[in-house]
Design a protein around this motif. Structure first.
Motif, short mmCIF file in Angstrom:
data_model
loop_
_atom_site.label_atom_id
_atom_site.label_comp_id
_atom_site.label_asym_id
_atom_site.label_seq_id
_atom_site.Cartn_x
_atom_site.Cartn_y
_atom_site.Cartn_z
N ALA A 1 3.60 -9.60 0.03
CA ALA A 1 2.24 -9.79 -0.50
C ALA A 1 1.20 -9.74 0.62
CB ALA A 1 2.13 -11.11 -1.27
N LEU A 2 1.53 -10.27 1.78
CA LEU A 2 0.61 -10.20 2.91
C LEU A 2 0.41 -8.75 3.33
CD1 LEU A 2 -1.10 -11.40 5.16
CD2 LEU A 2 1.00 -11.72 6.49
N GLY A 3 1.50 -8.00 3.41
CA GLY A 3 1.39 -6.58 3.75
C GLY A 3 0.54 -5.81 2.75
N MET A 4 0.72 -6.11 1.48
CA MET A 4 -0.07 -5.45 0.44
C MET A 4 -1.55 -5.81 0.59
SD MET A 4 1.97 -3.57 -1.40
CE MET A 4 1.49 -3.38 -3.10
N ALA A 5 -1.85 -7.07 0.83
CA ALA A 5 -3.25 -7.49 1.00
C ALA A 5 -3.87 -6.83 2.22
CB ALA A 5 -3.34 -9.01 1.11
N LEU A 6 -3.13 -6.77 3.33
CA LEU A 6 -3.64 -6.12 4.54
C LEU A 6 -3.92 -4.64 4.30
CD1 LEU A 6 -1.32 -7.78 7.20
CD2 LEU A 6 -3.81 -8.04 7.06
N PHE A 7 -3.05 -3.99 3.57
CA PHE A 7 -3.24 -2.57 3.26
C PHE A 7 -4.40 -2.36 2.30
CE2 PHE A 7 -2.40 0.99 0.35
CZ PHE A 7 -2.47 2.04 1.25
N PHE A 8 -4.40 -3.07 1.19
CA PHE A 8 -5.40 -2.84 0.15
C PHE A 8 -6.79 -3.34 0.54
CE2 PHE A 8 -1.61 -2.38 -2.59
CZ PHE A 8 -1.88 -1.10 -3.05
N ALA A 9 -6.92 -4.16 1.55
CA ALA A 9 -8.25 -4.57 2.03
C ALA A 9 -9.00 -3.36 2.60
CB ALA A 9 -8.13 -5.67 3.06
N LEU A 10 -8.26 -2.35 3.03
CA LEU A 10 -8.90 -1.13 3.52
C LEU A 10 -9.63 -0.37 2.42
CD1 LEU A 10 -6.18 0.21 5.95
CD2 LEU A 10 -8.50 -0.51 6.56
N TYR A 11 -9.29 -0.66 1.16
CA TYR A 11 -9.96 0.00 0.04
C TYR A 11 -11.46 -0.21 0.07
CZ TYR A 11 -6.00 1.45 -2.86
OH TYR A 11 -4.91 2.08 -3.37
N PHE A 12 -11.91 -1.38 0.48
CA PHE A 12 -13.34 -1.65 0.42
C PHE A 12 -14.13 -0.78 1.40
CE2 PHE A 12 -11.29 -5.36 -1.43
CZ PHE A 12 -11.90 -5.34 -2.68
N PRO A 13 -13.83 -0.78 2.69
CA PRO A 13 -14.60 0.11 3.56
C PRO A 13 -14.34 1.59 3.28
CG PRO A 13 -12.92 -1.06 4.83
CD PRO A 13 -12.93 -1.65 3.45
N LEU A 14 -13.10 1.97 3.00
CA LEU A 14 -12.80 3.39 2.73
C LEU A 14 -13.39 3.83 1.39
CD1 LEU A 14 -9.10 3.63 3.97
CD2 LEU A 14 -11.20 4.30 5.17
N GLY A 15 -13.29 2.98 0.38
CA GLY A 15 -13.87 3.30 -0.92
C GLY A 15 -15.38 3.41 -0.85
#
Length: 143
Positions: A113-127
Protein backbone atom coordinates in the motif's frame (compact mmCIF):
# COMPACT_ATOMS: atom_id res chain seq x y z
CA UNK A 1 -12.65 27.62 8.54
CA UNK A 2 -14.13 30.51 6.58
CA UNK A 3 -10.68 31.30 5.18
CA UNK A 4 -10.34 27.74 3.89
CA UNK A 5 -13.77 27.86 2.22
CA UNK A 6 -12.92 31.17 0.55
CA UNK A 7 -9.55 29.78 -0.56
CA UNK A 8 -11.19 26.63 -1.96
CA UNK A 9 -13.80 28.68 -3.88
CA UNK A 10 -11.09 30.78 -5.47
CA UNK A 11 -9.03 27.71 -6.33
CA UNK A 12 -12.04 25.89 -7.78
CA UNK A 13 -13.50 28.74 -9.82
CA UNK A 14 -12.34 27.39 -13.15
CA UNK A 15 -13.54 27.09 -16.72
CA UNK A 16 -15.98 24.19 -17.07
CA UNK A 17 -13.99 23.00 -20.11
CA UNK A 18 -10.99 22.45 -17.86
CA UNK A 19 -13.09 20.31 -15.53
CA UNK A 20 -14.38 18.29 -18.50
CA UNK A 21 -10.82 17.68 -19.69
CA UNK A 22 -9.79 16.61 -16.17
CA UNK A 23 -12.71 14.17 -15.98
CA UNK A 24 -12.02 12.68 -19.40
CA UNK A 25 -8.27 12.34 -18.84
CA UNK A 26 -8.60 10.88 -15.35
CA UNK A 27 -11.43 8.53 -16.36
CA UNK A 28 -9.45 7.12 -19.28
CA UNK A 29 -6.31 6.99 -17.13
CA UNK A 30 -8.21 5.19 -14.36
CA UNK A 31 -9.77 2.64 -16.70
CA UNK A 32 -6.35 2.00 -18.22
CA UNK A 33 -4.61 1.58 -14.88
CA UNK A 34 -7.36 -0.67 -13.53
CA UNK A 35 -7.14 -2.81 -16.68
CA UNK A 36 -3.33 -2.92 -16.51
CA UNK A 37 -3.33 -3.78 -12.80
CA UNK A 38 -5.72 -6.65 -13.43
CA UNK A 39 -3.85 -7.91 -16.51
CA UNK A 40 -0.48 -8.13 -14.75
CA UNK A 41 -2.19 -9.17 -11.51
CA UNK A 42 -0.92 -6.40 -9.26
CA UNK A 43 -4.17 -4.83 -8.02
CA UNK A 44 -7.63 -3.83 -9.22
CA UNK A 45 -10.82 -2.22 -8.06
CA UNK A 46 -13.50 -4.60 -6.84
CA UNK A 47 -16.01 -2.88 -9.20
CA UNK A 48 -15.23 -1.02 -12.44
CA UNK A 49 -17.34 2.00 -11.42
CA UNK A 50 -14.85 2.74 -8.64
CA UNK A 51 -12.82 4.42 -11.37
CA UNK A 52 -15.49 7.14 -11.30
CA UNK A 53 -15.51 7.54 -7.52
CA UNK A 54 -11.74 7.38 -7.15
CA UNK A 55 -10.40 9.15 -10.22
CA UNK A 56 -13.16 11.67 -10.91
CA UNK A 57 -14.92 12.37 -7.59
CA UNK A 58 -11.77 12.14 -5.44
CA UNK A 59 -8.73 12.89 -7.58
CA UNK A 60 -10.08 15.59 -9.90
CA UNK A 61 -11.05 18.02 -7.09
CA UNK A 62 -7.70 17.43 -5.38
CA UNK A 63 -5.88 18.02 -8.68
CA UNK A 64 -7.79 21.26 -9.17
CA UNK A 65 -6.80 22.44 -5.70
CA UNK A 66 -3.15 21.53 -6.26
CA UNK A 67 -2.75 22.61 -9.89
CA UNK A 68 -0.92 25.89 -9.24
CA UNK A 69 1.52 24.51 -6.69
CA UNK A 70 5.06 23.46 -7.65
CA UNK A 71 5.72 19.81 -8.52
CA UNK A 72 7.14 18.87 -5.11
CA UNK A 73 4.17 20.34 -3.23
CA UNK A 74 1.66 18.63 -5.53
CA UNK A 75 3.47 15.36 -4.93
CA UNK A 76 3.65 15.86 -1.15
CA UNK A 77 -0.03 16.76 -0.79
CA UNK A 78 -0.91 14.05 -3.30
CA UNK A 79 0.97 11.53 -1.19
CA UNK A 80 -1.23 12.36 1.78
CA UNK A 81 -4.38 12.08 -0.35
CA UNK A 82 -3.30 8.80 -1.94
CA UNK A 83 -2.17 7.35 1.39
CA UNK A 84 -5.67 7.87 2.76
CA UNK A 85 -7.25 6.46 -0.40
CA UNK A 86 -4.98 3.40 -0.56
CA UNK A 87 -5.38 2.66 3.14
CA UNK A 88 -9.16 2.97 2.90
CA UNK A 89 -9.40 0.91 -0.28
CA UNK A 90 -7.52 -2.06 1.10
CA UNK A 91 -8.96 -1.79 4.61
CA UNK A 92 -12.53 -1.75 3.28
CA UNK A 93 -11.69 -4.37 0.63
CA UNK A 94 -12.92 -2.16 -2.20
CA UNK A 95 -9.52 -2.65 -3.80
CA UNK A 96 -8.00 -6.06 -4.38
CA UNK A 97 -4.27 -6.74 -4.27
CA UNK A 98 -3.34 -9.98 -6.00
CA UNK A 99 -1.43 -12.34 -3.69
CA UNK A 100 2.31 -12.54 -4.38
CA UNK A 101 2.07 -9.84 -7.07
CA UNK A 102 5.11 -8.26 -8.73
CA UNK A 103 5.34 -5.45 -6.17
CA UNK A 104 5.14 -7.92 -3.28
CA UNK A 105 7.88 -10.01 -4.86
CA UNK A 106 10.13 -7.02 -5.46
CA UNK A 107 9.53 -4.90 -2.33
CA UNK A 108 7.87 -7.29 0.12
CA UNK A 109 4.21 -7.77 0.94
CA UNK A 110 4.11 -5.34 3.88
CA UNK A 111 5.08 -2.40 1.69
CA UNK A 112 2.40 -2.81 -0.99
CA UNK A 113 0.00 0.00 0.00
CA UNK A 114 2.89 2.38 0.68
CA UNK A 115 4.37 1.61 -2.72
CA UNK A 116 1.02 2.21 -4.37
CA UNK A 117 0.58 5.55 -2.56
CA UNK A 118 4.11 6.65 -3.51
CA UNK A 119 3.45 5.77 -7.15
CA UNK A 120 -0.06 7.18 -7.45
CA UNK A 121 0.89 10.47 -5.76
CA UNK A 122 2.68 11.25 -9.03
CA UNK A 123 -0.76 11.42 -10.67
CA UNK A 124 -1.36 14.90 -9.28
CA UNK A 125 1.65 16.73 -10.75
CA UNK A 126 1.69 14.61 -13.93
CA UNK A 127 -2.07 14.82 -14.39
CA UNK A 128 -2.07 18.57 -13.84
CA UNK A 129 0.74 18.97 -16.36
CA UNK A 130 -1.02 16.81 -18.98
CA UNK A 131 -4.41 18.48 -18.49
CA UNK A 132 -2.85 21.96 -18.70
CA UNK A 133 -1.18 21.04 -22.00
CA UNK A 134 -4.43 19.62 -23.40
CA UNK A 135 -6.43 22.59 -22.19
CA UNK A 136 -3.99 25.06 -23.78
CA UNK A 137 -4.08 23.22 -27.10
CA UNK A 138 -7.82 22.51 -27.21
CA UNK A 139 -9.23 25.64 -25.54
CA UNK A 140 -6.97 28.39 -26.83
CA UNK A 141 -7.84 31.66 -25.10
CA UNK A 142 -9.51 34.20 -27.39
CA UNK A 143 -7.67 37.48 -27.70
Amino acid sequence: MNEFIAWAKIRLSVDYRLIVIYCLVYFIWGLGMNWFGAQVEIAKFTFWWQVVTCYILYMVPISLLLRNFPFHMQYAYGLIAMGILEFGGYALKTSYAYPNNLMDQFFGERTFALGMALFFALYFPLGNWAVAKLYQSVCKPKI
